[in-house]
Design a protein around this motif. Structure first.
Motif, PDB file in Angstrom:
ATOM      1  N   ALA A  19       0.810  -1.227   0.000  1.00 28.71           N
ATOM      2  CA  ALA A  19       0.000   0.000   0.000  1.00 28.71           C
ATOM      3  C   ALA A  19       0.835   1.266   0.000  1.00 28.71           C
ATOM      4  O   ALA A  19       0.308   2.363  -0.196  1.00 28.71           O
ATOM      5  N   SER A  20       2.138   1.117   0.202  1.00 24.98           N
ATOM      6  CA  SER A  20       3.026   2.288   0.212  1.00 24.98           C
ATOM      7  C   SER A  20       3.022   2.980  -1.145  1.00 24.98           C
ATOM      8  O   SER A  20       2.926   2.340  -2.196  1.00 24.98           O
ATOM      9  N   VAL A  21       3.157   4.292  -1.134  1.00 29.46           N
ATOM     10  CA  VAL A  21       3.211   5.035  -2.392  1.00 29.46           C
ATOM     11  C   VAL A  21       4.394   4.583  -3.239  1.00 29.46           C
ATOM     12  O   VAL A  21       4.331   4.593  -4.474  1.00 29.46           O
ATOM     13  N   ARG A  24       3.360   1.333  -4.987  1.00 30.78           N
ATOM     14  CA  ARG A  24       2.345   1.650  -6.001  1.00 30.78           C
ATOM     15  C   ARG A  24       2.995   2.289  -7.227  1.00 30.78           C
ATOM     16  O   ARG A  24       2.655   1.964  -8.372  1.00 30.78           O
ATOM     17  N   ARG A 149       2.106   4.852   3.427  1.00 27.99           N
ATOM     18  CA  ARG A 149       0.850   4.205   3.037  1.00 27.99           C
ATOM     19  C   ARG A 149      -0.267   5.230   2.890  1.00 27.99           C
ATOM     20  O   ARG A 149      -1.097   5.129   1.975  1.00 27.99           O
ATOM     21  N   ARG A 150      -0.308   6.210   3.782  1.00 29.25           N
ATOM     22  CA  ARG A 150      -1.333   7.258   3.668  1.00 29.25           C
ATOM     23  C   ARG A 150      -1.147   8.055   2.375  1.00 29.25           C
ATOM     24  O   ARG A 150      -2.120   8.372   1.682  1.00 29.25           O
ATOM     25  N   GLY A 152       0.265   6.958  -0.256  1.00 29.08           N
ATOM     26  CA  GLY A 152      -0.096   6.051  -1.345  1.00 29.08           C
ATOM     27  C   GLY A 152      -1.588   6.025  -1.594  1.00 29.08           C
ATOM     28  O   GLY A 152      -2.046   6.005  -2.737  1.00 29.08           O
ATOM     29  N   SER A 153      -2.374   6.033  -0.529  1.00 30.69           N
ATOM     30  CA  SER A 153      -3.832   6.044  -0.662  1.00 30.69           C
ATOM     31  C   SER A 153      -4.309   7.331  -1.325  1.00 30.69           C
ATOM     32  O   SER A 153      -5.176   7.306  -2.220  1.00 30.69           O
ATOM     33  N   ALA A 154      -3.740   8.466  -0.922  1.00 25.14           N
ATOM     34  CA  ALA A 154      -4.117   9.749  -1.526  1.00 25.14           C
ATOM     35  C   ALA A 154      -3.731   9.796  -2.990  1.00 25.14           C
ATOM     36  O   ALA A 154      -4.505  10.245  -3.843  1.00 25.14           O
ATOM     37  N   TRP A 155      -2.528   9.320  -3.303  1.00 30.08           N
ATOM     38  CA  TRP A 155      -2.063   9.310  -4.688  1.00 30.08           C
ATOM     39  C   TRP A 155      -2.950   8.421  -5.559  1.00 30.08           C
ATOM     40  O   TRP A 155      -3.334   8.799  -6.666  1.00 30.08           O
ATOM     41  N   GLU A 156      -3.309   7.248  -5.046  1.00 35.24           N
ATOM     42  CA  GLU A 156      -4.138   6.312  -5.808  1.00 35.24           C
ATOM     43  C   GLU A 156      -5.521   6.893  -6.075  1.00 35.24           C
ATOM     44  O   GLU A 156      -6.081   6.742  -7.167  1.00 35.24           O
ATOM     45  N   THR A 157      -6.085   7.576  -5.081  1.00 37.71           N
ATOM     46  CA  THR A 157      -7.408   8.181  -5.251  1.00 37.71           C
ATOM     47  C   THR A 157      -7.399   9.208  -6.371  1.00 37.71           C
ATOM     48  O   THR A 157      -8.291   9.233  -7.224  1.00 37.71           O
TER      49      THR A 157
END
Length: 228
Positions: A19-21, A24, A149-150, A152-157
């Motif tokens: 999940a890490s940016v 990803r 990871r946080r 990564g979640s923002a980037w993926e969104t």
């Protein structure tokens, strides 16, 4: 200060987990490189190769847009040389934008088509190397696993809702790119629904058509309301 390895040379665990940016980013880089290699091999039919080129463009631009909105502003805040590093990769993104925009105006049987593809692929590979060797290790240096990871979640969104085509005139930095992102994404993703090779109307045409459709709907709704 210990030298941090390129993220290309690290395990997923070292990168902070799936999940890490960093993980990803590397997954996207690997996918883009594989598609470019397939296209360059000449394998498949012409239609399949153009579909692959279309997929490369979609992933490259949504990936880069999310970097510019989420990652590079963070790097500028976290690293003393963040401004210099991000300026370098933003120049690469601009070169890719301009080359692919020109490519989209060129028919697949045009003699310049393969030259433009080759130049665009070279810039994409250079961009991947710079990100994996220089920029992303600096994020790794500054952030712990939870924050990676946080991020990564923002980037993926953002990546999943980002524009998928070149827009050379749009700013590479917030707030300009973020403000333009929503209408550009809607325009690009509408174009993506068309068969590969279909010549789409330009953005102004769609905006005018959309405004006309909205006006017609408002008039229709007003007439219906008066009849009640």
């Amino acid at each position: 200060m210990a030298m941090i390895l390129s993220i290309a040379e690290q395990s997923v665990r070292q990168l902070g987990g799936e999940a890490s940016v960093l993980a990803r980013q590397r997954r996207d880089h690997i996918k883009i490189d594989r598609m470019m290699t397939y296209y360059e091999s000449g394998s498949g039919t012409e239609a399949e190769r153009q579909r692959t080129l279309h997929d490369i463009v979609q992933l490259t631009f949504s990936h880069a847009f999310a970097e510019e909105v989420v990652l590079w502003p963070a790097l500028r805040r976290l690293a003393l040389d963040g401004e210099e590093l991000t300026a370098r990769v933003e120049e690469e993104h601009q070169e890719i934008n301009e080359l692919v925009a020109e490519l989209e105006r060129t028919a697949s049987d045009d003699p310049r088509h393969d030259e433009l593809v080759g130049r665009a692929f070279a810039w994409i590979r250079q961009d991947i190397r710079d990100e994996e060797d220089l920029l992303l290790p600096r994020l790794q240096e500054a952030l712990d696993r939870t924050r990676l990871r946080r991020l990564g979640s923002a980037w993926e969104t953002v990546r999943r809702t980002a524009p998928t085509r070149p827009h050379p005139a749009v700013s590479r930095r917030p707030p300009g790119n973020a403000v333009a992102g929503v209408p550009l994404s809607a325009f690009d993703r509408t174009r993506d629904l068309l068969p590969v090779g279909t010549r789409a109307p330009n953005a102004l045409t769609l905006v005018v058509a959309g405004a006309a459709a909205l006006m017609a709907w408002l008039v229709f709704a007003a007439v219906r309301h008066r009849r009640r």
